[in-house]
Design an enzyme around this catalytic site. Sequence first.
Site, short mmCIF file in Angstrom:
data_model
loop_
_atom_site.label_atom_id
_atom_site.label_comp_id
_atom_site.label_asym_id
_atom_site.label_seq_id
_atom_site.Cartn_x
_atom_site.Cartn_y
_atom_site.Cartn_z
N HIS A 77 -7.10 -6.21 -0.10
CA HIS A 77 -5.94 -5.38 0.23
C HIS A 77 -5.33 -5.88 1.54
O HIS A 77 -6.06 -6.13 2.50
CB HIS A 77 -6.43 -3.94 0.39
CG HIS A 77 -5.37 -2.89 0.36
ND1 HIS A 77 -4.62 -2.61 -0.76
CD2 HIS A 77 -4.95 -2.02 1.32
CE1 HIS A 77 -3.79 -1.61 -0.50
NE2 HIS A 77 -3.96 -1.25 0.76
N SER A 115 0.85 -1.20 0.00
CA SER A 115 0.00 0.00 0.00
C SER A 115 0.88 1.25 0.00
O SER A 115 1.69 1.44 -0.90
CB SER A 115 -0.96 -0.05 1.19
OG SER A 115 -1.99 0.90 1.05
N GLU A 167 -9.03 -5.89 -4.03
CA GLU A 167 -8.41 -4.88 -3.17
C GLU A 167 -9.41 -4.17 -2.26
O GLU A 167 -9.22 -4.08 -1.05
CB GLU A 167 -7.71 -3.81 -4.03
CG GLU A 167 -6.54 -4.31 -4.85
CD GLU A 167 -5.24 -4.39 -4.09
OE1 GLU A 167 -5.23 -4.19 -2.86
OE2 GLU A 167 -4.21 -4.66 -4.73
#
Length: 543
Positions: free
Chosen positions: A450, A230, A348
Amino acid sequence: MHTVQTRRTLITGAAALAAFAALPGASYAAAEKRSPVIKTTAGKVRGYVDGEVSVFKGLRYGQDTGGARRFMPPIRPEPWTDVKDALTYGASCPQGKGEEESQSEDCLFLNVWTPAKAKKDSLAGSSLNDGAKRPVMFYIHGGAYNTGSGSHPWYEGTKLARRGDVVVVTVNHRLNAFGYLYLARLFNDPSVADSGNNGQLDLVLALQWVRDNIAQFGGDPDRVLLFGQSGGGAKIATLMAMPAAKGLLHRAVTMSGQQVTAGGPFNATKRAKAFMDKTGAKDLASLRALPVDKMVEGLRATDPIAGQGSVYMGPVLDERSLTRHPFFPDASPVGLSVPMMCGNTHDETKGFIGFDAKAFPKTWDEVLAKLPGQFAGRIDIDPETVIAFYRQTYPNYSPSDVYFAASTAGRSWKAAIIQDEERARAGAPAYAYQVNWKSPKDGGIFGAPHTIDIGLVFGTLDAKGSIVGAGPDSVAMSNTMSDAFVNFARTGDPNGGSLPKWEPYTLPRRQTMVFDTVSRMEDDPRGAEREFFNRVPFTQFGT
């Protein structure tokens, strides 16, 4: 400013001492023998041993950045003559309430896990340098540019260091306004000329520490892999465009985090003004005098560019440490010699809803209402057109399936494609991957969200809050991904182990490793979605 020992740091230190006490026939003297003392460029540090791995936490790589040094570039620590304990994590950058209990502007610390065995004299203070020259896996945490630290339980490096025979490093650095408040156009003062990128310069200083010291911990300073998820991936992509970082990193992995373009100086200045208005600061002196809690409060200013949400902080095209965008108009030449891996996960945005199944849209009207919020600041496209495309392309998709697929493709995946394609055009392709393996959480309803790749690579399957699970399928997927990352750290090529041959990403094939229960190579996965979103330009959020 000094680090305040909190409950978490005290517990961590107590755990280390308890580990000593648990040794067969343990005594204080025995514990001392299990406490390697290493000589660094700044002074001696004492770690502890966890099984077969030596651990050093809270190693100082830079001086306190508070007080008069707020908004200034980092500098090396003052040397010391005593032996500093490295048994507990250092403070994280101030960021408000959350998981980070220990917060301070004095936050330039890193952590090391190494399987290197101490020489007989190293306990007296020499090194763990056994000549093995292990690859160094340097992890940069996520949390955008605003939150997080290198001490999250998912990043605990013991298992990865042991499995891969590598040296693992995690790092804290300045975040949000402490690391990225751009003041150069507001104040004609050389002390703030670099203020928009100080968080990045902290990372450069940490990499310099690795270059100068990691051999003492059994690592190879010429084989440093940067990997980050990220915001950590975005920081790495930015470093790959910074001349100051050239030569300090030798492989790079961005995991669901990319930086195509940085913030521009005019927008960054508007954000700095909004921040100052929120805090009430009128000049540089009053900004430097603000208490930490007032600085954190200023982050709640409305972003003047987006017109909504809290004020964005991130790297700035300041024409000093960052003189061009990382992947616009092409891949920065600074990083082209660095082998790169670029990954994303299939679902995600299922990781952005707090793993709350109640947040799944149940009707097409809900999808229509929610999609613009996911696209805001990145792409501008009619949500009705998006829904119609997905319903035609995937007729069996439910409203929530369409919502998460579209928001993932438009919000999170597009920047990864840009990085892959610009590398390919430059003749320095990336190794692209996509995680399809589903988290077992709640029966698999969250798919591959994610953050799922963090625990898989580190092997921290049973860490607090883990979404990976610790069953046989989880262990097998973790071993496969971890080995690929270790291979990449060791040679710059992820091939080997149980994976089929992994080809670099080239045009027009777009070869991608799909990590799943049975991993496979696939050309242009989700190609129809990629082509659909190519009808509109993508803007990096914050730019």
